[in-house]
Design a protein around this motif. Structure first.
Motif, PDB file in Angstrom:
ATOM      1  N   ASP A 182      -0.740   9.324   8.514  1.00 42.55           N
ATOM      2  CA  ASP A 182      -1.194   7.857   9.111  1.00 42.55           C
ATOM      3  C   ASP A 182      -0.500   6.177   7.795  1.00 42.55           C
ATOM      4  OD1 ASP A 182      -1.453   8.841  12.043  1.00 42.55           O
ATOM      5  OD2 ASP A 182      -3.207   8.651  11.131  1.00 42.55           O
ATOM      6  N   TYR A 183      -1.252   7.366   6.601  1.00 44.10           N
ATOM      7  CA  TYR A 183      -0.319   6.000   5.589  1.00 44.10           C
ATOM      8  C   TYR A 183      -0.845   6.699   4.472  1.00 44.10           C
ATOM      9  CZ  TYR A 183      -6.044   5.540   5.998  1.00 44.10           C
ATOM     10  OH  TYR A 183      -7.319   5.347   5.743  1.00 44.10           O
ATOM     11  N   TRP A 184      -0.247   5.733   3.182  1.00 48.15           N
ATOM     12  CA  TRP A 184      -0.119   6.392   2.459  1.00 48.15           C
ATOM     13  C   TRP A 184      -1.179   5.683   1.098  1.00 48.15           C
ATOM     14  CZ3 TRP A 184       2.059  12.131   0.958  1.00 48.15           C
ATOM     15  CH2 TRP A 184       3.007  12.105   2.158  1.00 48.15           C
ATOM     16  N   MET A 185      -1.813   6.009   0.590  1.00 50.11           N
ATOM     17  CA  MET A 185      -2.316   5.119  -1.100  1.00 50.11           C
ATOM     18  C   MET A 185      -1.050   5.681  -1.946  1.00 50.11           C
ATOM     19  SD  MET A 185      -6.271   5.169  -1.918  1.00 50.11           S
ATOM     20  CE  MET A 185      -7.545   4.084  -0.530  1.00 50.11           C
ATOM     21  N   PHE A 186      -0.784   4.701  -3.382  1.00 51.53           N
ATOM     22  CA  PHE A 186       0.644   4.674  -3.881  1.00 51.53           C
ATOM     23  C   PHE A 186       0.553   6.280  -4.539  1.00 51.53           C
ATOM     24  CE2 PHE A 186       3.061   4.194  -7.213  1.00 51.53           C
ATOM     25  CZ  PHE A 186       4.885   4.862  -7.042  1.00 51.53           C
ATOM     26  N   ASN A 187      -0.795   6.577  -5.320  1.00 52.55           N
ATOM     27  CA  ASN A 187      -1.284   7.756  -6.305  1.00 52.55           C
ATOM     28  C   ASN A 187      -1.088   9.062  -5.183  1.00 52.55           C
ATOM     29  OD1 ASN A 187      -2.383   8.579  -8.517  1.00 52.55           O
ATOM     30  ND2 ASN A 187      -3.476   9.592  -7.701  1.00 52.55           N
ATOM     31  N   GLU A 188      -1.197   8.613  -3.798  1.00 49.29           N
ATOM     32  CA  GLU A 188      -0.727  10.031  -2.739  1.00 49.29           C
ATOM     33  C   GLU A 188       0.656  10.798  -3.122  1.00 49.29           C
ATOM     34  OE1 GLU A 188      -4.326   9.936  -0.253  1.00 49.29           O
ATOM     35  OE2 GLU A 188      -3.207   8.816   0.416  1.00 49.29           O
ATOM     36  N   TYR A 231      -8.713  -5.664  -1.290  1.00 55.10           N
ATOM     37  CA  TYR A 231      -7.964  -4.556  -1.081  1.00 55.10           C
ATOM     38  C   TYR A 231      -7.080  -3.161  -0.717  1.00 55.10           C
ATOM     39  CZ  TYR A 231      -9.470  -7.845   3.027  1.00 55.10           C
ATOM     40  OH  TYR A 231      -9.325  -8.725   4.034  1.00 55.10           O
ATOM     41  N   HIS A 232      -7.615  -2.249  -0.925  1.00 50.55           N
ATOM     42  CA  HIS A 232      -6.592  -1.422  -1.024  1.00 50.55           C
ATOM     43  C   HIS A 232      -5.880  -1.018   0.126  1.00 50.55           C
ATOM     44  CE1 HIS A 232      -9.488   0.749  -2.728  1.00 50.55           C
ATOM     45  NE2 HIS A 232     -10.197   1.128  -1.908  1.00 50.55           N
ATOM     46  N   ARG A 233      -3.609  -1.479  -0.893  1.00 43.28           N
ATOM     47  CA  ARG A 233      -2.700  -1.768  -0.749  1.00 43.28           C
ATOM     48  C   ARG A 233      -2.100  -0.410  -0.376  1.00 43.28           C
ATOM     49  NH1 ARG A 233       1.988  -4.965  -1.359  1.00 43.28           N
ATOM     50  NH2 ARG A 233       2.939  -4.021  -1.390  1.00 43.28           N
ATOM     51  N   CYS A 234      -1.899   0.023   0.657  1.00 41.75           N
ATOM     52  CA  CYS A 234      -1.851   1.253   1.364  1.00 41.75           C
ATOM     53  C   CYS A 234      -0.025   1.505   1.944  1.00 41.75           C
ATOM     54  CB  CYS A 234      -2.606   1.994   2.746  1.00 41.75           C
ATOM     55  SG  CYS A 234      -4.396   2.834   1.195  1.00 41.75           S
ATOM     56  N   TYR A 235       0.911   2.661   2.406  1.00 40.24           N
ATOM     57  CA  TYR A 235       1.938   2.524   2.980  1.00 40.24           C
ATOM     58  C   TYR A 235       2.090   3.113   3.511  1.00 40.24           C
ATOM     59  CZ  TYR A 235       1.941   0.123  -1.861  1.00 40.24           C
ATOM     60  OH  TYR A 235       2.071  -0.493  -2.755  1.00 40.24           O
ATOM     61  N   ARG A 236       2.767   3.441   5.070  1.00 44.48           N
ATOM     62  CA  ARG A 236       3.255   3.912   5.855  1.00 44.48           C
ATOM     63  C   ARG A 236       4.923   3.394   6.451  1.00 44.48           C
ATOM     64  NH1 ARG A 236      -1.008   1.372  10.546  1.00 44.48           N
ATOM     65  NH2 ARG A 236       0.137  -0.905  10.769  1.00 44.48           N
ATOM     66  N   LEU A 237       4.759   4.396   7.060  1.00 45.46           N
ATOM     67  CA  LEU A 237       6.649   4.334   7.864  1.00 45.46           C
ATOM     68  C   LEU A 237       6.488   3.205   8.732  1.00 45.46           C
ATOM     69  CD1 LEU A 237       8.788   5.513   7.482  1.00 45.46           C
ATOM     70  CD2 LEU A 237       8.109   7.408   9.507  1.00 45.46           C
ATOM     71  N   ASN A 238       7.357   2.072   9.216  1.00 52.38           N
ATOM     72  CA  ASN A 238       7.409   1.644   9.840  1.00 52.38           C
ATOM     73  C   ASN A 238       8.165   2.261  10.654  1.00 52.38           C
ATOM     74  OD1 ASN A 238       7.898  -0.627  12.181  1.00 52.38           O
ATOM     75  ND2 ASN A 238       8.229  -2.201  10.219  1.00 52.38           N
ATOM     76  N   LYS A 239       7.912   3.005  12.507  1.00 54.74           N
ATOM     77  CA  LYS A 239       8.594   3.352  13.123  1.00 54.74           C
ATOM     78  C   LYS A 239       9.097   2.898  13.907  1.00 54.74           C
ATOM     79  CE  LYS A 239       4.883   7.280  12.774  1.00 54.74           C
ATOM     80  NZ  LYS A 239       3.803   7.590  13.521  1.00 54.74           N
ATOM     81  N   LYS A 240       9.478   1.655  14.421  1.00 55.68           N
ATOM     82  CA  LYS A 240       9.459   0.320  15.014  1.00 55.68           C
ATOM     83  C   LYS A 240      11.460  -0.082  14.652  1.00 55.68           C
ATOM     84  CE  LYS A 240       6.037  -2.484  16.069  1.00 55.68           C
ATOM     85  NZ  LYS A 240       5.474  -4.114  16.014  1.00 55.68           N
TER      86      LYS A 240
END
Length: 291
Positions: A234-240, A280-289
């Protein structure tokens, strides 16, 4: 020649650790392929204390080099493209010894270039392309034109390699000769940058405008591998992302690539609360739109 070197490669071939021995002879028109040696003996082994071991020999006013390379290091070269001569060595070599058809299978795989392997290599080239392009543009905007020129030349080189891989081919040492045949538009860009009589500033300005379209048209194919990996959570931290095994080869280019894809709305930022108020923790996820 082969007779003289036989005792050297036979000793290696007799070892159970050896997977294959290949012989590459110098061709006058492309002597740089063999680093100007008359013969290269490429010995592939399962494992070794040193991933690469090189020994030089002299005979009959000639010279030979033996490269003993582990299977892991070889696969790394083939994936990352950090030793481009290895493709030509494998393709144009004579098989001297082949344990369980290891080398034969390797040659077939390189010739067929499986699509999944192409996706990863395109992803790596695209990441390097974006790094060089973004840095070059920053130098250009700060009027550091020579530094911008250096980065732009490299970005065009990565764009050329990306186009070659997209066509199902491996980039050779003579990349521009390949590109001239299959992607003349990219070749023209490079030619104009190098040979134009315009000022350096004007050349760079025109090139940034032209290459923006060529890069944009390859965003989806260049990021297919990365986005496919990111779609698994669903989302990733950058280190992940950095430590994900499949993404390790992206290395230092990953951060710039992520920011570029945020700008292009293919990835979006997710802010998660921390213990600190307003932080906030800045996380990233795919923009499925956008898919």
């Amino acid at each position: 020649m082969e007779d003289i070197l036989r005792p050297i490669y036979q000793e290696r071939a007799s070892q159970l650790n050896t997977l294959g021995v290949l012989l590459v002879e110098k061709k006058q028109k492309s002597a740089q392929t063999t680093d100007f040696f008359d013969v290269i003996l490429l010995v592939i082994v399962k494992e070794a204390d040193q991933p690469v071991f090189i020994k030089h020999y002299s005979y009959d006013d000639k010279k030979a080099a033996m490269h003993v390379v582990t299977e892991e290091k070889l696969q790394q070269w083939l994936l990352l493209g950090t030793n481009r001569k290895i493709f030509e060595w494998i393709e144009h070599s004579k098989i001297i010894f082949d344990r369980n058809e290891f080398v034969a299978h390797l040659k077939t795989e390189l010739r067929e270039f499986p699509f999944n392997g192409r996706k990863i290599k395109m992803g790596l080239e695209f990441a390097k392309l974006i790094r060089r392009y973004v840095d070059g543009k920053a130098f250009f905007e700060s009027k550091q034109y020579l530094d911008a020129y250096n980065h732009v030349v490299h970005s065009l080189h990565h764009l050329a390699r990306l186009a070659i891989i997209e066509h199902g081919l491996h980039p050779e040492l003579t990349v521009w000769q390949q590109v001239k045949q299959i992607e003349p538009e990219i070749y023209k860009l490079y030619e104009e940058l190098v040979n134009s009589e315009e000022t350096l500033e004007k050349r760079l300005e025109l090139l940034f405008l032209a290459s923006e379209f060529l890069i944009h048209s390859r965003v989806h194919i260049g990021t297919s591998h990365l986005l496919n990996v990111l779609s698994r959570k669903d989302y990733w931290m950058f280190n992940e992302i950095m430590t994900e095994k499949e993404l390790l080869p992206y290395s230092v280019d990953l951060s710039v690539l992520i920011e570029y894809l945020i700008d292009k709305h293919l990835i979006e930022v997710v802010n998660l609360e921390t213990k600190g108020q307003g932080v906030y923790h800045r996380c990233y996820r795919l923009n499925k739109k956008t898919l």
